[in-house]
Design an enzyme around this catalytic site. Structure first.
Site, mmCIF file in Angstrom:
data_model
loop_
_atom_site.group_PDB
_atom_site.id
_atom_site.type_symbol
_atom_site.label_atom_id
_atom_site.label_comp_id
_atom_site.label_asym_id
_atom_site.label_seq_id
_atom_site.Cartn_x
_atom_site.Cartn_y
_atom_site.Cartn_z
ATOM 1 N N ASN A 115 0.823 -1.208 0.000
ATOM 2 C CA ASN A 115 0.000 0.000 0.000
ATOM 3 C C ASN A 115 0.863 1.267 0.000
ATOM 4 O O ASN A 115 1.075 1.871 -1.041
ATOM 5 C CB ASN A 115 -0.942 -0.001 1.210
ATOM 6 C CG ASN A 115 -2.086 0.986 1.040
ATOM 7 O OD1 ASN A 115 -1.960 2.005 0.366
ATOM 8 N ND2 ASN A 115 -3.228 0.701 1.651
ATOM 9 N N ASP A 116 1.377 1.631 1.167
ATOM 10 C CA ASP A 116 2.130 2.887 1.273
ATOM 11 C C ASP A 116 3.343 2.926 0.346
ATOM 12 O O ASP A 116 3.710 3.990 -0.159
ATOM 13 C CB ASP A 116 2.596 3.104 2.719
ATOM 14 C CG ASP A 116 1.428 3.299 3.672
ATOM 15 O OD1 ASP A 116 0.406 3.872 3.243
ATOM 16 O OD2 ASP A 116 1.533 2.873 4.834
ATOM 17 N N VAL A 117 3.977 1.776 0.090
ATOM 18 C CA VAL A 117 5.202 1.745 -0.714
ATOM 19 C C VAL A 117 4.917 1.936 -2.199
ATOM 20 O O VAL A 117 5.851 2.009 -3.005
ATOM 21 C CB VAL A 117 5.975 0.426 -0.492
ATOM 22 C CG1 VAL A 117 6.408 0.298 0.954
ATOM 23 C CG2 VAL A 117 5.155 -0.782 -0.923
#
Length: 465
Positions: free
Chosen positions: A394-396
């Site tokens: 997700n965040d990456v």
């Protein structure tokens, strides 16, 4: 009983084996060999330590009992623990290392004559400094690791816990510990010693609670470093060469790993370890963004796109670990290769919840090492990629890290999956990741959301292929 020279020689051998272990663990291809070196070094250290004691005495039976008990518990946990729970297990074990350092320091302070450090009230100055530092670092490691464990386990919220004046309080406590160690060396009061231990426990809690879930990989490696320095400090107190070497290796390697991971996130090393990053005053816009149009598909759609692609890049994340989808993923890749599709894997430095988490999972599924690439090696390939298959990350992969200065992940290097012709994003829902922010990639025109459990969706794609 063996001589001091012979003990030093075998401790040197074990130290060399520990260095070879670290060298082996630096690459997936040699990681098993590295583990074997580490095991051999530890066995030698334990045997030599026992043989160096000489006069065991009646209390030696208790040492054997607790050694057997602890080893049995550790082996049982190692066999039963799933890879998804490995981060919190590591945090839990770090806490035990820190607590062991505290207990040894307490024993040395209360019974210095048993360790050849002098007598109560007249302990050698160098030994007093060493045991004080070992106790302080060990206490910080213990309480900090407990907080990390609670956050990783979900017992405690992974969101940053901050309050006004937090850094000032931490600085004050740190300086207080330094002053008390100096004061302890002057008057050697037990009250001062216990104050150092208690304040260090409190400092460990305050250092970790403001660190958010997105920073957990750095926290794990940082606590690993702390546990090493605590062991080294106690090693000097006990004049144990193996403990000094091992602690120094763990401490320095953990610090270097923390620095590398901070560099991978484009964050200040000192900012992260002091709990300065992870908090944001901006409210997540996830609820508003859920009103945006989202294209969703199914396994047949995904299979059609990948089967007709010339190249596919797979981006694994913690969602893959939770679903235990690595083996199904390997089956999908094998099916794609039979259709002449070129497949590779892209690993972000902080994917998962501990350093190397994704690498270990892929190795468990026997994914060839030459198909796995780090961010720097593969990021430029997304522009020429037909399909990016994001499974649980997700965040990456969030493009906001490159465009929104107000975002808590702004400046963090991310995988450029949005540059692919098509993006298949496997996720249970549109919920935000550990950083607590929405992923702009969900709403891109070239993104097809696959709302399902990662393992189930991948298995359905395999059937469709």
């Amino acid at each position: 009983m063996i001589s001091a020279n012979l003990s030093a020689f075998f401790y040197l051998i074990s130290g060399i084996l520990f260095i070879l272990a670290l060298r082996g663990l630096s690459s997936p291809e040699t990681s098993r060999q590295g583990n074997y070196f580490g095991i051999a070094g530890m066995i030698i250290s334990i045997i030599v330590t026992f043989l160096s004691v000489g006069n065991f005495g009646p209390g030696f039976i208790y040492v054997l009992i607790f050694l057997t008990l602890g080893g049995s518990i550790g082996a049982f946990i190692a066999f039963r623990i799933p890879m998804t729970a490995m981060p919190e297990l590591v945090a839990g074990f770090h806490s035990l290392v820190g607590l062991a350092a505290v207990f040894v320091a307490i024993s040395a302070f209360l019974k210095p004559e048993a360790f050849g450090l002098g007598i109560v009230g007249n302990i050698k100055l160098a030994s007093l400094i060493e045991m004080s530092l070992g106790a302080a670092i060990g206490a910080v490691t213990f309480s900090g690791s407990i907080i990390a464990f609670l956050k990783l386990r979900g017992i405690m919220s992974g969101a940053p816990i901050t309050f006004k004046g937090q850094h000032i309080i931490n600085l004050f406590l740190g300086l207080t510990i330094i002053f008390l160690i100096y004061y302890l060396c002057t008057i050697q009061s037990s009250n001062i010693f216990w104050s150092i231990v208690i304040i260090s426990f409190i400092l460990g809690i305050l250092l970790i609670i403001p660190i958010g879930g997105a920073d957990m990989p750095v926290v794990i490696s940082m606590l690993n470093s702390y546990s090493g320095w605590a062991a080294a400090g106690i090693g000097f107190t006990l004049e144990n060469t193996a403990l000094i070497i091992t602690g120094a290796l763990v401490g320095s390697s953990g610090a270097i790993l923390s620095y590398i991971m901070c560099k991978g996130m484009n964050r200040s090393f000192f900012n992260v370890i002091l709990g300065g990053w992870g908090a944001t005053d901006k409210v997540s816009q996830a609820n508003n963004n859920e009103q945006k149009p989202v294209k969703s598909g199914n396994a047949d759609d995904a299979a059609f796109l990948m089967k007709n692609a010339s190249s596919v890049i797979i981006v694994p994340g913690y969602g893959m670990a939770v679903a235990q989808a690595q083996h199904a993923l390997r089956e999908m890749v094998d099916a794609l290769k039979k259709n002449g599709v070129k497949v590779s894997y892209a690993i972000h430095p902080v994917a998962g919840r501990m350093p190397g988490h994704m690498n270990v999972l892929l190795a468990e599924a026997n994914v060839p090492y030459d198909e796995v690439f780090e961010l720097e090696e593969i990021n430029n390939d997304f522009a020429n990629c037909d399909v990016a298959y994001v499974i649980g990350a997700n965040d990456v992969t969030n493009p906001v890290a490159k465009s929104d200065p107000q975002s808590p992940i702004y400046g963090m290097p991310v995988l450029d999956v949005e540059k692919s012709k098509s993006v298949l994003f496997v996720k249970r829902s549109l919920s935000p990741g550990y950083a607590g922010i929405d992923n702009d990639l969900f709403y891109r025109d070239n993104t097809l959301m696959l709302f399902a459990d990662a393992k189930k969706m991948t298995e359905e794609i395999v059937k469709s292929l």
